[in-house]
Each structure stands twice: as C-alpha cells, then as structure tokens.
Design an enzyme around this catalytic site. Structure first.
Site, PDB file in Angstrom:
ATOM      1  CD  GLU A 129     -13.294  58.771 -13.898  1.00 31.30           C
ATOM      2  OE1 GLU A 129     -13.813  60.045 -13.623  1.00 31.30           O
ATOM      3  OE2 GLU A 129     -13.995  57.879 -13.770  1.00 31.30           O
ATOM      4  CG  HIS A 170     -20.805  61.154  -9.168  1.00 35.59           C
ATOM      5  ND1 HIS A 170     -20.236  60.725  -7.919  1.00 35.59           N
ATOM      6  CD2 HIS A 170     -19.767  61.222 -10.002  1.00 35.59           C
ATOM      7  CE1 HIS A 170     -19.018  60.285  -8.189  1.00 35.59           C
ATOM      8  NE2 HIS A 170     -18.543  60.647  -9.194  1.00 35.59           N
ATOM      9  CG  ASP A 218     -30.499  41.955 -20.457  1.00 37.80           C
ATOM     10  OD1 ASP A 218     -30.031  42.012 -21.429  1.00 37.80           O
ATOM     11  OD2 ASP A 218     -30.642  41.115 -19.641  1.00 37.80           O
ATOM     12  NE  ARG A 275     -20.614  59.009 -14.483  1.00 39.45           N
ATOM     13  CZ  ARG A 275     -19.812  60.124 -13.981  1.00 39.45           C
ATOM     14  NH1 ARG A 275     -18.669  60.180 -14.387  1.00 39.45           N
ATOM     15  NH2 ARG A 275     -20.467  60.616 -13.310  1.00 39.45           N
ATOM     16  CG  ASP A 314     -13.130  61.729 -10.665  1.00 39.23           C
ATOM     17  OD1 ASP A 314     -13.000  60.876  -9.770  1.00 39.23           O
ATOM     18  OD2 ASP A 314     -13.953  62.143 -11.045  1.00 39.23           O
TER      19      ASP A 314
END
Length: 257
Positions: free
Chosen positions: A152, A48, A87, A73, A178
């Site tokens: 969620e 987000h 990576d 996230r 959510d």
C-alpha cells in the site's frame, strides 16, 4: 483431530471470487449481525478500529456460527500479535504495510510452528485448539493458515515482484487509500495515475499465482477493481454502511412536506 479446514484459503486456491466487507465497530454484536449478511469474508480490523486481543477474540466467537470467514487484520506485522490472533482462533491474517520480500518471509515464519517458523507452541489452552480438544492442531495448523499481505505504498509496489516470490504468501491486498496518499493524491484513489498502478499490481499478483485483493468503498471503484481482476474484493465498511444509510433515511423523511 486435525486443525479445521480453512475454506477461505481453499477457495482462493481454487480461483473463486470472494466478496467481503470491513468491520470497524469492534463490537461482537455487530460482527454477529454482519455474519448474517451473506458475505464470503469479513475483516476484523485491528489496525484502524478500536480493537484489542479480547475484542478480536469476541468477534471471532460471534462469527463462529456464520458462513462468513473471519479475516483478522493485525495492527502491525509483528510476531507477538500474529501469535496472539492465531491462538485466539484466527486462521486468516491480513498484515498491513508490507514493503519487502524479507519482511514477507518473516511474516510467513510468524505464522508457522518450528522448525519452519517462530510461532510459539502454547496453543493447548487456547481457543485455536478448542482448549486442547484438537489434539493434532500443532501438527496440522500450518497448512490451514492463510497469510495475506498488504502492499500500500510506493516502496511495496517497487518490491512487489520480490514479495510475490515468497513461498507461503496466499494473497496480496492492495490498499488504495494509503497508496494514493503516498503517491501524492491524498483522498483520491480514483486518480488515473493511481488506478494504473493498481491495475498493474493486480495483474502481476494474479500472474504470479497469488490471489489479488482490494477494498472498494464506492460502487464505481468496486466495479473498476472487479474489472481489473480482483479475486477477494471487499465492497464496503460496516461503519460507512450504517452512517450513509442512516443519513439517507433521515434526509428522505425530513424532506417530506
């Protein structure tokens, strides 16, 4: 030289309670400041917040000297983005909207090198290997990657017991915003019906030997989740910390006669 020890994963396995905070500015300078605050872990939010792989990398660099562990996230549970953040040096990945055991198994594979997984073997020139100086990275990285999945919505809650049986999942994070919205309580994650589902989910996660996590954005919610047994608990969002404190400061002094 092997891959660095993932102290966050180790602490979860030890049963330690870990207090964290969300980072949504997508700015390395802010991440560096947050890294001085004393949180056990900090989320670099690729879902987000206005992040891309370069800003995620730069925030990982900004937190390199901090005792706060970075959790990235990703915006979606796809192999390509998981490969890129690993990576870039992430060792702990949080994946949103996990709804089935099959999906969870694919995420585990995305975090592991062949033959157990599907992670591309191209780390020699990456930040994860300190640009080739960590010679045993490929042989040792899998065991230091911490995978956290977010449950969620109602589909995820229905599949929770099956998700918890997936080997390689270190923790399950309940997304109250959510979940409450999907349950029909838009903007009200404190509804008794939602709280009951959250409490049951956190208990089942712990009983399955996984670490239960959640985010609280008010003191009341955070205390409630703590009492429910949340092990890795985020207690705020950097944008809200600034906004709320700035508004309170402004109101305080503008109200002076």
């Amino acid at each position: 030289m092997p891959a660095p020890k993932n102290t966050f994963k180790q602490a979860l396995n030890n049963g330690d309670r870990l207090i964290g905070c969300w980072m949504s500015f997508a700015e390395p300078a802010v991440a560096e400041i947050m890294g001085t605050a004393g949180f056990d872990w900090l989320v670099i939010d690729g879902e987000h917040a206005p992040n891309d792989i370069r800003s995620i990398r730069d925030q990982l660099m900004a937190l390199a000297a901090s005792p706060s562990h970075p959790v990235v996230r990703v915006p979606i549970g796809e192999t390509w983005i998981i490969k890129m953040v690993l990576d870039a040096g992430a060792q702990t990945v949080l994946v949103p909207i996990v709804e089935s055991a099959e999906q969870a198994r694919e995420l585990v594979r995305a975090c592991r090198y062949p033959p157990e997984g599907t992670r591309g073997v191209g780390a020699a020139a990456s930040r994860a290997t300190r640009f080739g100086s960590v010679g045993e990275y490929v042989q040792t990285a899998d065991q230091e990657i911490c995978l956290l999945v977010q449950v969620e919505n109602r589909a995820g809650i229905a599949a929770l017991d099956e998700i918890l049986q997936v080997e390689g999942i270190d923790g399950v994070f309940i997304g109250p915003a959510d979940l409450s919205t999907d349950m029909g309580f838009q903007g009200n994650s404190g509804a008794p019906e939602v709280r009951a589902v959250i409490a049951d989910a956190l208990a089942r996660i712990r009983a399955a030997g996984k670490a239960p996590g959640i985010l609280g954005t008010t003191d009341e919610a955070t205390q409630a989740y703590l009492e429910m047994g949340a092990q890795f608990l985020a207690v705020g969002i950097d944008v809200l910390v600034l906004a709320q404190n700035a508004r309170a400061l402004s109101a305080k002094w503008k109200a002076k006669p």
